[in-house]
Design a protein around this motif. Structure first.
Motif, PDB file in Angstrom:
ATOM      1  N   LYS A  31     -33.011 -56.654  14.294  1.00  0.00           N
ATOM      2  CA  LYS A  31     -34.342 -56.374  14.827  1.00  0.00           C
ATOM      3  C   LYS A  31     -34.245 -55.519  16.085  1.00  0.00           C
ATOM      4  N   TYR A  33     -36.939 -53.187  18.924  1.00  0.00           N
ATOM      5  CA  TYR A  33     -38.328 -53.033  19.363  1.00  0.00           C
ATOM      6  C   TYR A  33     -38.424 -51.955  20.445  1.00  0.00           C
ATOM      7  N   LEU A  45     -46.108 -53.781  22.714  1.00  0.00           N
ATOM      8  CA  LEU A  45     -45.246 -53.416  21.599  1.00  0.00           C
ATOM      9  C   LEU A  45     -45.809 -52.170  20.916  1.00  0.00           C
ATOM     10  N   TYR A  50     -37.083 -54.096  11.413  1.00  0.00           N
ATOM     11  CA  TYR A  50     -36.367 -55.288  10.983  1.00  0.00           C
ATOM     12  C   TYR A  50     -34.998 -54.954  10.411  1.00  0.00           C
ATOM     13  N   TYR A  99     -35.007 -65.992  17.865  1.00  0.00           N
ATOM     14  CA  TYR A  99     -36.240 -65.583  18.541  1.00  0.00           C
ATOM     15  C   TYR A  99     -36.025 -64.766  19.806  1.00  0.00           C
ATOM     16  N   GLN A 101     -35.256 -62.046  22.453  1.00  0.00           N
ATOM     17  CA  GLN A 101     -35.170 -60.596  22.489  1.00  0.00           C
ATOM     18  C   GLN A 101     -34.385 -60.192  23.725  1.00  0.00           C
TER      19      GLN A 101
ATOM     20  N   GLN B   2     -54.780 -60.442  23.396  1.00  0.00           N
ATOM     21  CA  GLN B   2     -53.841 -60.730  24.476  1.00  0.00           C
ATOM     22  C   GLN B   2     -54.022 -62.133  25.028  1.00  0.00           C
ATOM     23  N   TYR B  29     -48.256 -69.470  16.422  1.00  0.00           N
ATOM     24  CA  TYR B  29     -47.022 -69.942  15.797  1.00  0.00           C
ATOM     25  C   TYR B  29     -45.971 -70.214  16.864  1.00  0.00           C
ATOM     26  N   HIS B  32     -43.413 -67.467  23.740  1.00  0.00           N
ATOM     27  CA  HIS B  32     -42.135 -67.094  24.336  1.00  0.00           C
ATOM     28  C   HIS B  32     -42.354 -66.849  25.825  1.00  0.00           C
ATOM     29  N   PHE B  87     -43.864 -63.633  32.148  1.00  0.00           N
ATOM     30  CA  PHE B  87     -44.730 -63.226  31.050  1.00  0.00           C
ATOM     31  C   PHE B  87     -44.627 -64.225  29.908  1.00  0.00           C
ATOM     32  N   SER B  97     -39.944 -65.351  12.539  1.00  0.00           N
ATOM     33  CA  SER B  97     -39.041 -65.054  13.657  1.00  0.00           C
ATOM     34  C   SER B  97     -38.892 -63.554  13.861  1.00  0.00           C
ATOM     35  N   TYR B  98     -39.836 -62.765  13.308  1.00  0.00           N
ATOM     36  CA  TYR B  98     -39.716 -61.323  13.472  1.00  0.00           C
ATOM     37  C   TYR B  98     -39.958 -60.876  14.897  1.00  0.00           C
ATOM     38  N   GLY B  99     -40.677 -61.681  15.656  1.00  0.00           N
ATOM     39  CA  GLY B  99     -40.836 -61.382  17.075  1.00  0.00           C
ATOM     40  C   GLY B  99     -41.839 -60.322  17.399  1.00  0.00           C
ATOM     41  N   LYS B 100     -42.918 -60.225  16.639  1.00  0.00           N
ATOM     42  CA  LYS B 100     -43.973 -59.265  16.944  1.00  0.00           C
ATOM     43  C   LYS B 100     -44.897 -59.920  17.960  1.00  0.00           C
ATOM     44  N   LEU B 101     -44.568 -59.723  19.243  1.00  0.00           N
ATOM     45  CA  LEU B 101     -45.218 -60.454  20.314  1.00  0.00           C
ATOM     46  C   LEU B 101     -46.333 -59.677  20.990  1.00  0.00           C
ATOM     47  N   PHE B 103     -48.027 -59.836  24.714  1.00  0.00           N
ATOM     48  CA  PHE B 103     -47.728 -60.412  26.016  1.00  0.00           C
ATOM     49  C   PHE B 103     -48.978 -60.562  26.879  1.00  0.00           C
ATOM     50  N   GLY B 104     -48.954 -61.625  27.710  1.00  0.00           N
ATOM     51  CA  GLY B 104     -49.983 -61.796  28.719  1.00  0.00           C
ATOM     52  C   GLY B 104     -49.777 -60.819  29.865  1.00  0.00           C
TER      53      GLY B 104
END
Lengths: 112, 113
Positions: A31, A33, A45, A50, A99, A101, B2, B29, B32, B87, B97-101, B103-104
């Motif tokens: 992964k 980003y 983002l 992936y 998880y 990054q 957000q 889900y 972080h 953050f 778990s792809y991690g498409k986050l 953020f605040g």
């Protein structure tokens, strides 16, 4: 310790130029980003991948494009830079199935 | 959408405690937590998963209230090294778990001697 390299670290360039920001990693993470972060602000983002030949756009609309031809390399390209592209660009990686990054040092881009 | 963090900034003396909150209007889900020191890249602290237990990392711990869609980060007996911007990043329910986050906006924590 993650090994993520971003070049250049700082770039000042004129409007209309084509630029490529490099990101490479040595951990073999699937992964990767790209985030955009203005000073003192949150991370947005803009692209993620992936694995090889897999790229997706993030939530923040961006005029940039990315490619993932090799696992370790995830370059970001702006065909025609504009002052609104001035920002810090952070590359990150993650191991499939986990998880966390890991972030690179970033590239500070200034478009004049 | 957000997530919203509160407070926006906290000033502490060494040894004091702090709580940082992260709230979402969507079912989550995962949450972080990252810390970013001035001029440096963000560093992962911990993740809270839906249905997961409270996590801890040295004197920093976090919880996730699924009913409220809110996570809290607890910093106890703060040290100078805790200074930075915190953050939270969230992944909506149905995530992986792809991690498409998303953020605040961040919480600036300053610890004084």
């Amino acid at each position: 310790e993650a090994d993520i390299y971003q070049t250049p670290r700082y770039l000042v360039i004129g409007t209309g130029k084509k630029i490529t920001l490099e990101c490479s990693q040595t951990m073999g993470h699937d992964k990767m980003y790209w985030y955009q972060q203005d000073p003192g602000m949150e991370l947005h983002l803009i692209h993620y991948s992936y694995g090889v030949n897999s790229t997706e756009k993030g939530d923040l609309s961006s005029e940039s494009t990315v490619s993932r031809i090799r696992t370790e390399h995830f370059p970001l390209t702006l065909e025609s830079a504009r002052p609104s592209h001035t920002s810090q660009y952070l590359c990150a990686t993650g191991l499939a199935g986990t998880y966390e990054q890991y972030f690179g040092p970033g590239t500070r881009l200034t478009v004049t | 959408q957000q997530p919203v963090q509160s407070p926006q900034a906290v000033i502490l003396r060494e040894g004091e405690d702090a709580v940082i909150n992260c709230s979402s209007s969507k079912a989550l889900y995962s949450v972080h937590w990252y810390r970013q020191k001035h001029g440096e890249a963000p560093v992962f602290l911990m993740i809270l998963l839906k249905g997961g237990e409270q996590k801890g990392h040295d004197k920093i711990s976090a919880s996730f209230n699924e009913k409220k869609q809110q996570s809290s980060l607890y910093l106890t007996a703060s040290q100078l090294s805790y200074s930075g911007t915190y953050f939270c990043g969230t992944e909506p329910a149905g995530g992986t778990s792809y991690g498409k986050l998303t953020f605040g906006q961040g919480t600036i924590l300053t610890v004084h001697p």
